[in-house]
Write a protein that holds these residues in place. Structure first.
Motif, PDB file in Angstrom:
ATOM      1  N   THR A 152      -5.025 -10.302  -4.544  1.00 18.49           N
ATOM      2  CA  THR A 152      -5.001 -11.562  -3.812  1.00 18.49           C
ATOM      3  C   THR A 152      -4.420 -11.391  -2.413  1.00 18.49           C
ATOM      4  OG1 THR A 152      -2.761 -12.161  -4.497  1.00 18.49           O
ATOM      5  CG2 THR A 152      -4.558 -12.720  -6.016  1.00 18.49           C
ATOM      6  N   VAL A 153      -4.504 -12.474  -1.656  1.00 17.26           N
ATOM      7  CA  VAL A 153      -3.869 -12.522  -0.336  1.00 17.26           C
ATOM      8  C   VAL A 153      -2.370 -12.274  -0.469  1.00 17.26           C
ATOM      9  CG1 VAL A 153      -3.201 -14.114   1.510  1.00 17.26           C
ATOM     10  CG2 VAL A 153      -5.598 -13.956   0.818  1.00 17.26           C
ATOM     11  N   ASP A 154      -1.773 -12.719  -1.561  1.00 14.37           N
ATOM     12  CA  ASP A 154      -0.336 -12.487  -1.784  1.00 14.37           C
ATOM     13  C   ASP A 154      -0.048 -10.991  -1.907  1.00 14.37           C
ATOM     14  OD1 ASP A 154       0.495 -15.306  -2.028  1.00 14.37           O
ATOM     15  OD2 ASP A 154      -0.727 -15.269  -3.839  1.00 14.37           O
ATOM     16  N   GLY A 155      -0.922 -10.270  -2.610  1.00 15.18           N
ATOM     17  CA  GLY A 155      -0.758  -8.825  -2.724  1.00 15.18           C
ATOM     18  C   GLY A 155      -0.867  -8.138  -1.380  1.00 15.18           C
ATOM     19  N   LEU A 156      -1.822  -8.592  -0.559  1.00 15.19           N
ATOM     20  CA  LEU A 156      -1.971  -8.017   0.782  1.00 15.19           C
ATOM     21  C   LEU A 156      -0.745  -8.300   1.635  1.00 15.19           C
ATOM     22  CD1 LEU A 156      -5.696  -8.692   1.782  1.00 15.19           C
ATOM     23  CD2 LEU A 156      -4.637  -6.553   1.031  1.00 15.19           C
ATOM     24  N   ASN A 157      -0.253  -9.521   1.558  1.00 10.38           N
ATOM     25  CA  ASN A 157       0.950  -9.865   2.318  1.00 10.38           C
ATOM     26  C   ASN A 157       2.096  -8.923   1.969  1.00 10.38           C
ATOM     27  OD1 ASN A 157       3.721 -11.540   2.098  1.00 10.38           O
ATOM     28  ND2 ASN A 157       2.565 -12.257   3.875  1.00 10.38           N
ATOM     29  N   SER A 158       2.228  -8.609   0.693  1.00 11.46           N
ATOM     30  CA  SER A 158       3.301  -7.735   0.225  1.00 11.46           C
ATOM     31  C   SER A 158       3.161  -6.320   0.773  1.00 11.46           C
ATOM     32  CB  SER A 158       3.311  -7.707  -1.302  1.00 11.46           C
ATOM     33  OG  SER A 158       4.274  -6.787  -1.793  1.00 11.46           O
ATOM     34  N   ASN A 183      -1.016 -11.252   8.341  1.00 10.51           N
ATOM     35  CA  ASN A 183      -0.426 -10.599   9.515  1.00 10.51           C
ATOM     36  C   ASN A 183       1.070 -10.869   9.576  1.00 10.51           C
ATOM     37  OD1 ASN A 183      -2.776  -9.421  11.272  1.00 10.51           O
ATOM     38  ND2 ASN A 183      -3.496 -11.449  10.616  1.00 10.51           N
ATOM     39  N   PRO A 184       1.805 -10.527   8.508  1.00 11.93           N
ATOM     40  CA  PRO A 184       3.236 -10.837   8.464  1.00 11.93           C
ATOM     41  C   PRO A 184       4.031  -9.908   9.390  1.00 11.93           C
ATOM     42  CG  PRO A 184       2.659  -9.474   6.583  1.00 11.93           C
ATOM     43  CD  PRO A 184       1.367  -9.785   7.290  1.00 11.93           C
ATOM     44  N   ASP A 185       5.099 -10.421   9.955  1.00 10.40           N
ATOM     45  CA  ASP A 185       6.014  -9.553  10.715  1.00 10.40           C
ATOM     46  C   ASP A 185       6.547  -8.470   9.783  1.00 10.40           C
ATOM     47  OD1 ASP A 185       5.655 -11.130  12.939  1.00 10.40           O
ATOM     48  OD2 ASP A 185       7.384 -12.417  12.493  1.00 10.40           O
ATOM     49  N   PRO A 186       6.737  -7.244  10.277  1.00 11.95           N
ATOM     50  CA  PRO A 186       6.606  -6.817  11.669  1.00 11.95           C
ATOM     51  C   PRO A 186       5.222  -6.332  12.123  1.00 11.95           C
ATOM     52  CG  PRO A 186       7.647  -5.079  10.406  1.00 11.95           C
ATOM     53  CD  PRO A 186       7.419  -6.217   9.452  1.00 11.95           C
TER      54      PRO A 186
END
Length: 415
Positions: free
Chosen positions: A208-214, A269-272
């Motif tokens: 999921t998008v959550d996995g990618l964010n991680s 596209n989470p920081d950093p």
């Protein structure tokens, strides 16, 4: 007696320090200069040193991985780098690890050879002054290698795959941190297109998008901790599908609104992560939905697409670039009906729009010195090398390279 001795020591020490101060003239004190490497994001712009960077480059997918099945012979890519330099290629995006989990032995079983051969390519780029954008994990092959379900592994920093991602990233970044050839760091390639696919729930490959964010955040934090020069960090992703939010939240293909689209963009596209990556293809000069193209909110031309990308990345305080630029594949046309005129219109339109909108970096897909047309007489085909590739010996390949060269001349001259 002790007091006299202490006073004597204090006087002598004062005289010594005074002498040092007198001997050090202000004009002889030189402040250390800050060393700069690659491209760094400042105020939402890609900077090279103290200058705003503008440049066009190329994807050369198997610049390195192409030697795995060629007895680790680097002669072909080293020669190809000289050809690309002759066309004023500024940056090369390439893959660093095997595509499939079953091929990971090319890293694990001969790691010393792996690094020594990659060193040769990096050194050659240093000599030619060509920038490199390594994509460290083009696929999720490492999860396949360890037989780990994607979503579960992505969210667990202690999974074998995530441990490898951290260790390999640390090793890679530390090894090449001092190389002027490294312009930035990418995680992978177009992972968003495989996420939250309705009907895939329960499969090991579902994520999921959550996995990618991680994983994106974890990768970027690892890079930032090991690159003392702060080069730009990107996901290597493309634009989300038009239904990405609804796939994520509702597992359906309902088209997202603009607010939902922006929420997904922020999540992937989470920081950093400080630079937004997207890819785009077109038929002639018009963007059309299809295999590798997506239109957003009336973005039907290259110029509108670049403006959209600049706007959305700026709203997040990030820089941006287009990691793949090319001709949109429409199998219905039949390769035999794709003309050099159509291809030229596509690439020239993209180059003109990049110059007009001041898109800082675009990378054309895909250079491959080995590829040949699959059928005699075809101007454009999947080819015998990496898909939809070209080289200077093919009419449309020569056109793409000359388009890159011309755009860089325009960037340099401002006209």
């Amino acid at each position: 007696m002790k007091k006299v001795f202490k006073r004597l020591i204090a006087v002598l020490l004062s005289c010594f320090l005074f002498a040092l101060c007198v001997g050090c003239k202000p004009e002889e004190t030189v402040a250390p200069t800050e060393k700069k490497m690659g491209l760094v994001v400042t105020n939402g712009k890609l900077m090279q040193g103290d200058e705003v960077f503008y440049g066009a480059g190329i994807n050369y997918f198997d610049l390195f991985t192409g030697i795995f099945n060629n007895k680790w012979d680097t002669s072909a890519p080293l020669k190809a780098l000289e050809v690309l330099k002759s066309y004023d290629c500024k940056v090369i995006r390439f893959c660093t690890l095997p595509f499939y989990g079953t091929q990971m032995g090319f890293y694990f079983e001969v790691e010393d050879v792996y690094w020594s051969k990659l060193d040769e390519i990096v050194k050659k780029c240093e000599e030619l002054e060509i920038g490199l954008l390594p994509s460290l994990f083009w696929t999720f092959a490492i999860f396949d290698y360890y037989k780990e379900p994607y979503e579960e592994a992505l969210k667990d920093k202690n999974s074998q795959g995530m441990q490898f991602i951290r260790e390999y990233t640390e090793k890679f970044v530390k090894r090449y941190a001092e190389s002027p050839a490294i312009y930035g760091w990418e995680f992978s390639n177009e992972k968003i297109l495989s996420s939250d696919l309705p009907g895939d729930e329960g499969k090991d490959t579902f994520f999921t998008v959550d996995g990618l964010n991680s994983v994106y955040k974890y990768f970027a934090e690892t890079v930032r901790a090991n690159d003392p020069y702060g080069r730009f960090i990107a996901t290597g992703d493309t634009q989300p599908r038009e239904s990405q939010y609804n796939q994520w939240q509702n597992l359906n293909w309902t088209k997202d609104n603009e607010e939902q689209h922006r929420e997904v963009m922020e999540l992937i596209n989470p920081d950093p992560i400080d630079t937004v990556s997207q890819h785009q293809y077109s038929l002639r000069s018009t963007l059309t939905p299809g295999d590798k193209t997506t239109t957003y909110f009336d973005t039907t031309t290259w110029k509108e697409f670049f403006e959209y990308l600049i706007d959305i990345s700026s709203s997040m305080g990030k820089a941006c670039y287009v990691g793949e630029v090319g001709y949109g594949v429409d199998a219905g046309l039949g390769y035999e009906n794709v003309t050099l005129e159509a291809l030229t219109e596509c690439y020239h339109a993209a180059a003109d729009a990049a110059f007009e909108t001041k898109m800082q970096l675009i990378l054309f897909w895909n250079y491959d010195p080995k590829t040949r047309p699959t059928e005699e007489g075809l101007i454009y085909s999947q080819g015998t090398g990496v898909e939809y590739s070209y080289n200077e010996n093919m009419p449309w390949g020569k056109m793409v390279l000359e388009t890159m060269q011309s755009l860089n001349a325009r960037f340099e001259n401002g006209e």
